[in-house]
Scaffold this motif. Structure first.
Motif, PDB file in Angstrom:
ATOM      1  N   GLY A   1      -4.843  -5.911  -8.317  1.00 22.29           N
ATOM      2  CA  GLY A   1      -3.907  -4.717  -8.790  1.00 22.29           C
ATOM      3  C   GLY A   1      -3.964  -4.063 -10.210  1.00 22.29           C
ATOM      4  N   GLU A   2      -5.239  -4.198 -10.494  1.00 24.99           N
ATOM      5  CA  GLU A   2      -5.587  -3.838 -11.808  1.00 24.99           C
ATOM      6  C   GLU A   2      -5.746  -2.334 -11.867  1.00 24.99           C
ATOM      7  OE1 GLU A   2      -8.507  -7.146 -10.877  1.00 24.99           O
ATOM      8  OE2 GLU A   2      -7.718  -5.641  -9.921  1.00 24.99           O
ATOM      9  N   MET A   3      -6.052  -1.460 -10.778  1.00 30.11           N
ATOM     10  CA  MET A   3      -5.979  -0.028 -11.020  1.00 30.11           C
ATOM     11  C   MET A   3      -4.717   0.433 -11.405  1.00 30.11           C
ATOM     12  SD  MET A   3      -8.649   0.877  -7.758  1.00 30.11           S
ATOM     13  CE  MET A   3      -7.378   0.813  -6.429  1.00 30.11           C
TER      14      MET A   3
ATOM     15  N   GLU B   1       0.844  -1.261  -0.095  1.00 28.67           N
ATOM     16  CA  GLU B   1      -0.094  -0.207   0.118  1.00 28.67           C
ATOM     17  C   GLU B   1       0.976   1.226   0.104  1.00 28.67           C
ATOM     18  OE1 GLU B   1      -3.724   2.000   2.812  1.00 28.67           O
ATOM     19  OE2 GLU B   1      -2.638  -0.033   3.347  1.00 28.67           O
ATOM     20  N   GLY B   2       0.556   2.181  -0.813  1.00 28.27           N
ATOM     21  CA  GLY B   2       1.248   3.550  -0.915  1.00 28.27           C
ATOM     22  C   GLY B   2       2.361   3.358  -1.914  1.00 28.27           C
ATOM     23  N   GLU B   3       3.107   2.426  -2.301  1.00 33.08           N
ATOM     24  CA  GLU B   3       4.102   2.299  -3.028  1.00 33.08           C
ATOM     25  C   GLU B   3       3.603   2.426  -4.541  1.00 33.08           C
ATOM     26  OE1 GLU B   3       6.244  -1.447  -2.444  1.00 33.08           O
ATOM     27  OE2 GLU B   3       7.179  -0.395  -0.543  1.00 33.08           O
TER      28      GLU B   3
ATOM     29  N   GLN C   1      -1.093   5.182 -10.069  1.00 37.08           N
ATOM     30  CA  GLN C   1      -1.140   5.990  -8.867  1.00 37.08           C
ATOM     31  C   GLN C   1      -0.682   4.798  -7.881  1.00 37.08           C
ATOM     32  OE1 GLN C   1      -2.224   9.106  -8.391  1.00 37.08           O
ATOM     33  NE2 GLN C   1      -1.921   8.958 -10.753  1.00 37.08           N
ATOM     34  N   PRO C   2      -0.079   5.315  -6.647  1.00 40.91           N
ATOM     35  CA  PRO C   2       0.395   4.506  -5.784  1.00 40.91           C
ATOM     36  C   PRO C   2      -0.822   3.354  -5.259  1.00 40.91           C
ATOM     37  CG  PRO C   2       0.629   6.778  -5.042  1.00 40.91           C
ATOM     38  CD  PRO C   2      -0.003   6.641  -6.281  1.00 40.91           C
ATOM     39  N   ARG C   3      -0.261   2.303  -4.814  1.00 40.71           N
ATOM     40  CA  ARG C   3      -1.129   1.123  -4.522  1.00 40.71           C
ATOM     41  C   ARG C   3      -2.172   1.473  -3.229  1.00 40.71           C
ATOM     42  NH1 ARG C   3      -0.837  -2.796  -8.318  1.00 40.71           N
ATOM     43  NH2 ARG C   3       1.437  -3.163  -8.951  1.00 40.71           N
ATOM     44  N   SER C   4      -3.569   1.187  -3.731  1.00 38.80           N
ATOM     45  CA  SER C   4      -4.258   1.475  -2.613  1.00 38.80           C
ATOM     46  C   SER C   4      -4.438   0.628  -1.432  1.00 38.80           C
ATOM     47  CB  SER C   4      -5.828   1.604  -3.293  1.00 38.80           C
ATOM     48  OG  SER C   4      -6.180   0.176  -3.749  1.00 38.80           O
ATOM     49  N   ALA C   5      -3.686  -0.711  -1.681  1.00 42.14           N
ATOM     50  CA  ALA C   5      -3.718  -1.584  -0.794  1.00 42.14           C
ATOM     51  C   ALA C   5      -2.535  -2.475  -0.942  1.00 42.14           C
ATOM     52  CB  ALA C   5      -5.266  -2.522  -0.761  1.00 42.14           C
ATOM     53  N   THR C   6      -2.253  -3.282   0.131  1.00 41.60           N
ATOM     54  CA  THR C   6      -1.204  -4.455   0.268  1.00 41.60           C
ATOM     55  C   THR C   6      -1.821  -5.577  -0.245  1.00 41.60           C
ATOM     56  OG1 THR C   6       0.005  -3.079   1.785  1.00 41.60           O
ATOM     57  CG2 THR C   6       0.429  -5.302   1.671  1.00 41.60           C
ATOM     58  N   ALA C   7      -1.088  -6.316  -1.172  1.00 40.08           N
ATOM     59  CA  ALA C   7      -1.507  -7.814  -1.575  1.00 40.08           C
ATOM     60  C   ALA C   7      -0.222  -8.483  -1.087  1.00 40.08           C
ATOM     61  CB  ALA C   7      -1.417  -7.649  -3.046  1.00 40.08           C
TER      62      ALA C   7
END
Length: 164
Positions: free
Chosen positions: A92-94, A58-60, A100-106
Motif C-alpha cells: 500500500g505504499e503508493m 482496488e479503486g477506493e 490516488q485510488p488503490r491500484s489493487a486489492t489487499a
C-alpha cells in the motif's frame, strides 16, 4: 467478488518496542538503527485482519501503508491474485506518496497482523524527524523501483512470448 470486512484494531500490546521489533524484522531493519526504529514505531498502529478480510480495495481512496508482522496479504488486480506478500513485506505504499485510488486489492490470506502508517502520520514524522521520514520515503522508493523492474521484465517476457 471479494467480501469486504473491516480490519479490526488488535489488542496486542502496542509499545514502541513491540512495533520496533516488527519493523526490525522487515526489510527496513537493515536501514535503521534500533533507536530510529523505536522513534518511527510511534507513527505506526497495529491492526489485525482475519483471513479473507479486505484491507484495501482496488479503486477506493487510500492514504496508508502496512508492514506485515504475521500472516500473509494477497494482492489482487481485477479479482485475480498477482502476488502474495509475507511477513516483513510492505504493501500500500503508493497511496502514502500520491493519495490516488488503490491500484489493487489487499486481502488477508491468513489471519494477519500488520502495522499501518497513514499519510497524516508520515507528514507529522516529516515535521518532527525529517531525516527519518526521508529514510522511509527512500525505502518506499526503492521497493517501488524493484517492483517496477520486476513488472517490466514480466511484461517484456509476456510480449516476447505472444509475438505473432
Amino acid at each position: 467478488m471479494i467480501e469486504a470486512n473491516v480490519p479490526k484494531l488488535i489488542s496486542i500490546e502496542s509499545t514502541l518496542e513491540s512495533n520496533a521489533q516488527i519493523l526490525d524484522s522487515s526489510h527496513w531493519g537493515e536501514d535503521f538503527t534500533w533507536e530510529q526504529l523505536q522513534t518511527v514505531s510511534y507513527y505506526f498502529k497495529p491492526y489485525g485482519a482475519p483471513k479473507g478480510t479486505v484491507i484495501y480495495k482496488e479503486g477506493e481512496p487510500g492514504s496508508s501503508m502496512g508492514v506485515i508482522a504475521k500472516g500473509a496479504i494477497g494482492v489482487y488486480k481485477n479479482d485475480k491474485l498477482i502476488s502474495t506478500l509475507r511477513v516483513g513485506r510492505t504493501f500500500g505504499e503508493m497511496s502514502v506518496i500520491d493519495t490516488q485510488p488503490r491500484s489493487a486489492t489487499a486481502r488477508a490470506e491468513k489471519d494477519t497482523v500488520f502495522l499501518s502508517m497513514d499519510r497524516n502520520s508520515m507528514m507529522i514524522l516529516a515535521d518532527q524527524h525529517p531525516a527519518l521520514a526521508f529514510k522511509i520515503i527512500w525505502n518506499i522508493s526503492r521497493a517501488l523501483s524493484q517492483r517496477l523492474r520486476l513488472t517490466s521484465a514480466q511484461l517484456a517476457e509476456f510480449l516476447a512470448s505472444n509475438v505473432i
